[in-house]
Design an enzyme around this catalytic site. Structure first.
Site, PDB file in Angstrom:
ATOM      1  N   SER A 126       0.994  -1.608   0.069  1.00  0.00           N
ATOM      2  CA  SER A 126       0.252  -0.008  -0.437  1.00  0.00           C
ATOM      3  C   SER A 126       0.814   1.186   0.245  1.00  0.00           C
ATOM      4  O   SER A 126       2.164   1.263   0.431  1.00  0.00           O
ATOM      5  CB  SER A 126      -0.604   0.336   1.229  1.00  0.00           C
ATOM      6  N   TYR A 150      -1.583  -0.505  10.549  1.00  0.00           N
ATOM      7  CA  TYR A 150      -2.456  -1.590   9.488  1.00  0.00           C
ATOM      8  C   TYR A 150      -0.686  -1.392   8.962  1.00  0.00           C
ATOM      9  O   TYR A 150      -0.477  -2.096   7.953  1.00  0.00           O
ATOM     10  CB  TYR A 150      -2.991  -0.607   8.852  1.00  0.00           C
ATOM     11  N   LYS A 154       2.418  -4.125   7.044  1.00  0.00           N
ATOM     12  CA  LYS A 154       2.559  -3.793   5.282  1.00  0.00           C
ATOM     13  C   LYS A 154       3.842  -3.586   5.238  1.00  0.00           C
ATOM     14  O   LYS A 154       4.806  -4.579   4.304  1.00  0.00           O
ATOM     15  CB  LYS A 154       1.921  -3.100   4.289  1.00  0.00           C
TER      16      LYS A 154
HETATM   17  P1  NAD Z   1     -11.147  -6.666   1.890  1.00  0.00           P
HETATM   18  O1  NAD Z   1     -11.469  -6.831   3.013  1.00  0.00           O
HETATM   19  O2  NAD Z   1     -12.579  -5.835   0.252  1.00  0.00           O
HETATM   20  O3  NAD Z   1     -10.386  -8.072   1.237  1.00  0.00           O
HETATM   21  C1  NAD Z   1      -9.575  -8.577   1.605  1.00  0.00           C
HETATM   22  C2  NAD Z   1      -9.804 -10.006   2.233  1.00  0.00           C
HETATM   23  O4  NAD Z   1      -9.125 -10.754   2.860  1.00  0.00           O
HETATM   24  C3  NAD Z   1     -11.732 -10.687   2.621  1.00  0.00           C
HETATM   25  O5  NAD Z   1     -12.738 -11.093   1.715  1.00  0.00           O
HETATM   26  C4  NAD Z   1     -11.113 -10.569   3.951  1.00  0.00           C
HETATM   27  O6  NAD Z   1     -12.724 -11.713   3.992  1.00  0.00           O
HETATM   28  C5  NAD Z   1     -10.314 -11.622   4.054  1.00  0.00           C
HETATM   29  N1  NAD Z   1      -9.724 -12.254   5.257  1.00  0.00           N
HETATM   30  C6  NAD Z   1      -9.262 -11.020   6.487  1.00  0.00           C
HETATM   31  N2  NAD Z   1      -8.348 -11.910   7.000  1.00  0.00           N
HETATM   32  C7  NAD Z   1      -7.942 -12.925   6.330  1.00  0.00           C
HETATM   33  C8  NAD Z   1      -7.869 -14.841   6.639  1.00  0.00           C
HETATM   34  N3  NAD Z   1      -7.431 -14.332   7.881  1.00  0.00           N
HETATM   35  N4  NAD Z   1      -7.996 -15.479   6.068  1.00  0.00           N
HETATM   36  C9  NAD Z   1      -8.508 -15.511   4.821  1.00  0.00           C
HETATM   37  N5  NAD Z   1      -9.210 -14.841   4.588  1.00  0.00           N
HETATM   38  C10 NAD Z   1      -9.032 -13.371   5.024  1.00  0.00           C
HETATM   39  O7  NAD Z   1      -9.821  -5.378   1.234  1.00  0.00           O
HETATM   40  P2  NAD Z   1      -9.280  -5.170  -0.245  1.00  0.00           P
HETATM   41  O8  NAD Z   1      -9.505  -3.760  -0.501  1.00  0.00           O
HETATM   42  O9  NAD Z   1      -9.883  -5.910  -1.201  1.00  0.00           O
HETATM   43  O10 NAD Z   1      -7.798  -4.986  -0.199  1.00  0.00           O
HETATM   44  C11 NAD Z   1      -7.221  -6.386  -0.421  1.00  0.00           C
HETATM   45  C12 NAD Z   1      -5.216  -5.993  -0.557  1.00  0.00           C
HETATM   46  O11 NAD Z   1      -5.294  -4.511  -0.963  1.00  0.00           O
HETATM   47  C13 NAD Z   1      -5.434  -5.685   1.485  1.00  0.00           C
HETATM   48  O12 NAD Z   1      -3.816  -6.843   1.840  1.00  0.00           O
HETATM   49  C14 NAD Z   1      -5.775  -4.622   1.393  1.00  0.00           C
HETATM   50  O13 NAD Z   1      -4.513  -4.075   3.097  1.00  0.00           O
HETATM   51  C15 NAD Z   1      -4.588  -4.101   0.495  1.00  0.00           C
HETATM   52  N6  NAD Z   1      -5.351  -2.502   0.032  1.00  0.00           N
HETATM   53  C16 NAD Z   1      -5.822  -1.958   0.207  1.00  0.00           C
HETATM   54  C17 NAD Z   1      -6.308  -0.485  -0.065  1.00  0.00           C
HETATM   55  C18 NAD Z   1      -8.038  -0.205  -0.339  1.00  0.00           C
HETATM   56  O14 NAD Z   1      -8.151   0.691  -0.328  1.00  0.00           O
HETATM   57  N7  NAD Z   1      -8.532  -0.625  -0.885  1.00  0.00           N
HETATM   58  C19 NAD Z   1      -5.403   0.056  -0.397  1.00  0.00           C
HETATM   59  C20 NAD Z   1      -3.695  -0.445  -0.287  1.00  0.00           C
HETATM   60  C21 NAD Z   1      -3.942  -1.911  -0.517  1.00  0.00           C
HETATM   61  N1  UFG Z   2     -12.464  12.273   2.790  1.00  0.00           N
HETATM   62  C1  UFG Z   2     -13.245  12.827   3.944  1.00  0.00           C
HETATM   63  N2  UFG Z   2     -14.425  12.090   4.216  1.00  0.00           N
HETATM   64  C2  UFG Z   2     -14.411  11.086   4.675  1.00  0.00           C
HETATM   65  C3  UFG Z   2     -13.371  10.415   4.013  1.00  0.00           C
HETATM   66  C4  UFG Z   2     -12.490  11.106   3.515  1.00  0.00           C
HETATM   67  O1  UFG Z   2     -12.534  14.135   3.761  1.00  0.00           O
HETATM   68  O2  UFG Z   2     -16.214  10.613   5.295  1.00  0.00           O
HETATM   69  C5  UFG Z   2     -11.025  12.204   2.765  1.00  0.00           C
HETATM   70  C6  UFG Z   2      -9.767  12.345   3.694  1.00  0.00           C
HETATM   71  O3  UFG Z   2     -10.071  12.975   4.543  1.00  0.00           O
HETATM   72  C7  UFG Z   2      -8.985  12.429   2.352  1.00  0.00           C
HETATM   73  C8  UFG Z   2      -9.764  11.694   1.420  1.00  0.00           C
HETATM   74  O4  UFG Z   2     -10.703  11.948   1.254  1.00  0.00           O
HETATM   75  O5  UFG Z   2      -8.400  13.506   1.899  1.00  0.00           O
HETATM   76  C9  UFG Z   2      -9.804  10.011   0.846  1.00  0.00           C
HETATM   77  O6  UFG Z   2      -9.727   8.702   1.564  1.00  0.00           O
HETATM   78  P1  UFG Z   2      -9.991   7.398   2.440  1.00  0.00           P
HETATM   79  O7  UFG Z   2     -10.107   7.256   3.368  1.00  0.00           O
HETATM   80  O8  UFG Z   2     -10.603   7.840   0.724  1.00  0.00           O
HETATM   81  O9  UFG Z   2      -8.084   7.334   1.497  1.00  0.00           O
HETATM   82  P2  UFG Z   2      -6.955   7.783   2.475  1.00  0.00           P
HETATM   83  O10 UFG Z   2      -6.495   8.324   1.686  1.00  0.00           O
HETATM   84  O11 UFG Z   2      -7.483   8.054   3.405  1.00  0.00           O
HETATM   85  O12 UFG Z   2      -6.558   5.845   2.323  1.00  0.00           O
HETATM   86  C10 UFG Z   2      -6.687   4.475   1.572  1.00  0.00           C
HETATM   87  C11 UFG Z   2      -6.715   3.269   2.566  1.00  0.00           C
HETATM   88  C12 UFG Z   2      -5.909   3.456   3.360  1.00  0.00           C
HETATM   89  C13 UFG Z   2      -4.701   3.090   2.254  1.00  0.00           C
HETATM   90  C14 UFG Z   2      -4.677   4.540   1.520  1.00  0.00           C
HETATM   91  C15 UFG Z   2      -3.223   4.425   0.487  1.00  0.00           C
HETATM   92  O13 UFG Z   2      -8.375   3.468   3.241  1.00  0.00           O
HETATM   93  O14 UFG Z   2      -5.563   1.571   3.420  1.00  0.00           O
HETATM   94  O15 UFG Z   2      -5.369   5.022   1.114  1.00  0.00           O
HETATM   95  O16 UFG Z   2      -3.198   3.704  -0.558  1.00  0.00           O
HETATM   96  F1  UFG Z   2      -3.519   2.475   2.786  1.00  0.00           F
END
Ligand code: NAD
Ligand code: UFG
Length: 347
Positions: A126, A150, A154
């Site tokens: 991430s 978190y 990573k």
């Molecule tokens: P998500 O929560 O939709 O998907 C993660 C999946 O992992 C879920 O289906 C959950 O049930 C499963 N899971 C969690 N713990 C588990 C375990 N112990 N055993 C088996 N399954 C398990 O999240 P996502 O948004 O699809 O994210 C996927 C990956 O990408 C994650 O590792 C997350 O940290 C990373 N990531 C997400 C974002 C984002 O903004 N969505 C940004 C950067 C990185």
């Molecule tokens: N924001 C608002 N109101 C809300 C939610 C968000 O104003 O209700 C603003 C935040 O302050 C930020 C922007 O919208 O300026 C984006 O916020 P997000 O929460 O959508 O995304 P972030 O960049 O804060 O974080 C996300 C994931 C993290 C990940 C990061 C980088 O939640 O897990 O992107 O990948 F680490």
């Protein structure tokens, strides 16, 4: 012979879209997921959209024996590891749950891979590993400094992968640092389905647009950005999915990191305006205090992935939000509610 790819967390938001992209290439996808943050209905949608059935095992990655059985049962060629816990705020409240789940599940996975002679891995890292960035746009060489548990999981998993690959040259690992994934499958049948109140901007705004929430709280309009609101690099989940396919195709011995983003900055107010345009719904909002731990701007330098993975994220913010809206308006309550808005209107 078709390839077999293990997708951990494949029922989740990014994993499910990637599973469709793999199935479309005639890959046999094996999903393991404990459904802690997802629904079995996502698996049905993947089967419909991908054109071939995936194999699904509902198991917890913390259960090393169950995971070992999956490796025994299928001729796995490579792994994409999405599974894990991902909510920044929750990780501050429950750090031990985050360290246990994210680190131990990855350790179990790496152990089982090595034991079964599987050495190809693509891992969901991430942009959070960069913390508050000193250089914009952020290159992969920027210093790392996550600011919450978190993000530290990573960073630690990245280190574990780098160390494993340095010790044994059979490993071929790509660490993909995603910026802000949004959007949904264009069919409107697969999308992000957060449990409870969404933490992230786009799911929250979509729930305001569909009438599930009254108004958006904008976390500060006094940031050092053009309009004072936070700027992020939003990337369509389909572009992210194709980034995984490119990374799998181009794995090289060792461990390498790639930013997956567009390189374009978009503010909170830009998102609100675009959502109003694509939905035709006005989005009430109020500006509130900054959210603790937030940063002004996060922006990828994606040139390394553009060159080495021969991949580019080119879907526009308009397309991202149009696709999110199709999913949200077809499924106002996500996978828990198959009732369609049109059906409600007709009824
Ligand atoms: P998500 O929560 O939709 O998907 C993660 C999946 O992992 C879920 O289906 C959950 O049930 C499963 N899971 C969690 N713990 C588990 C375990 N112990 N055993 C088996 N399954 C398990 O999240 P996502 O948004 O699809 O994210 C996927 C990956 O990408 C994650 O590792 C997350 O940290 C990373 N990531 C997400 C974002 C984002 O903004 N969505 C940004 C950067 C990185
Ligand atoms: N924001 C608002 N109101 C809300 C939610 C968000 O104003 O209700 C603003 C935040 O302050 C930020 C922007 O919208 O300026 C984006 O916020 P997000 O929460 O959508 O995304 P972030 O960049 O804060 O974080 C996300 C994931 C993290 C990940 C990061 C980088 O939640 O897990 O992107 O990948 F680490």
């Amino acid at each position: 012979m078709s390839e077999t790819i293990l997708v951990t967390g494949g029922a989740g938001y990014i994993g499910s879209h990637t599973a469709v992209a793999l199935a479309e290439r005639d890959v046999q996808v094996v999903i393991v997921d404990n459904l802690a943050n997802s629904s079995a209905k996502a698996i049905e949608a993947i089967d419909r959209l991908g054109g071939r059935r995936v194999i699904f095992h509902e198991i917890d990655l913390l259960d090393a024996d169950a995971l070992g059985d999956v490796f025994q049962a299928h001729p796995i060629d490579a792994v994409i590891h999405f599974a894990g816990l991902k909510a920044v705020g929750e990780s501050v409240e429950k750090p031990l749950d985050y360290y246990r789940t994210n680190l131990l599940s990855t350790m179990n996975l790496l152990d089982q891979m090595a034991a079964n002679d599987v050495w190809d891995l693509v891992f969901s890292s991430s942009a959070t590993v960069y913390g508050d960035p000193k250089i914009l746009p952020i290159p992969e060489t920027a210093p790392l400094g996550p600011t919450n548990p978190y993000g530290r999981t990573k960073h630690m998993i990245e280190d574990i992968c780098r160390d494993a690959a340095a010790a044994d040259r059979r490993w071929r690992i790509s660490l993909l640092r995603y910026f802000n994934p949004v959007g949904a499958h264009p069919s409107g049948e697969l999308g992000e389905d957060p449990r409870g109140i969404p933490n992230n901007l786009v799911p929250f705004v979509m729930q305001v647009a569909v009438g599930r929430r009254e108004r958006l709280s904008v976390f500060g309009d006094d940031w050092e950005t053009d309009d004072g609101t936070g700027v992020r690099d939003y990337i369509h989940v389909l572009d992210l999915a194709s980034g995984h396919v490119s990374a799998l195709d181009r794995l090289e011995p060792g461990c390498d990191e790639f930013n997956l983003g567009t390189g374009t900055g978009v503010s909170v107010f830009d998102i609100v305006k675009t959502v109003e345009n694509v939905t035709g719904v006005s989005i009430p909002y109020e500006v509130v205090d900054r959210r603790p731990g937030d940063i002004a701007t996060s922006l990828a330098d994606p040139s390394k992935a553009n060159e080495k993975l021969e991949w580019r994220a080119d879907r526009s913010v308009d397309t991202m939000l149009t696709d999110s809206w199709r999913w949200q308006s077809n499924h106002p309550n996500g996978f828990n509610d198959e009732q369609h808005l049109t059906a409600e209107a007709e009824g």
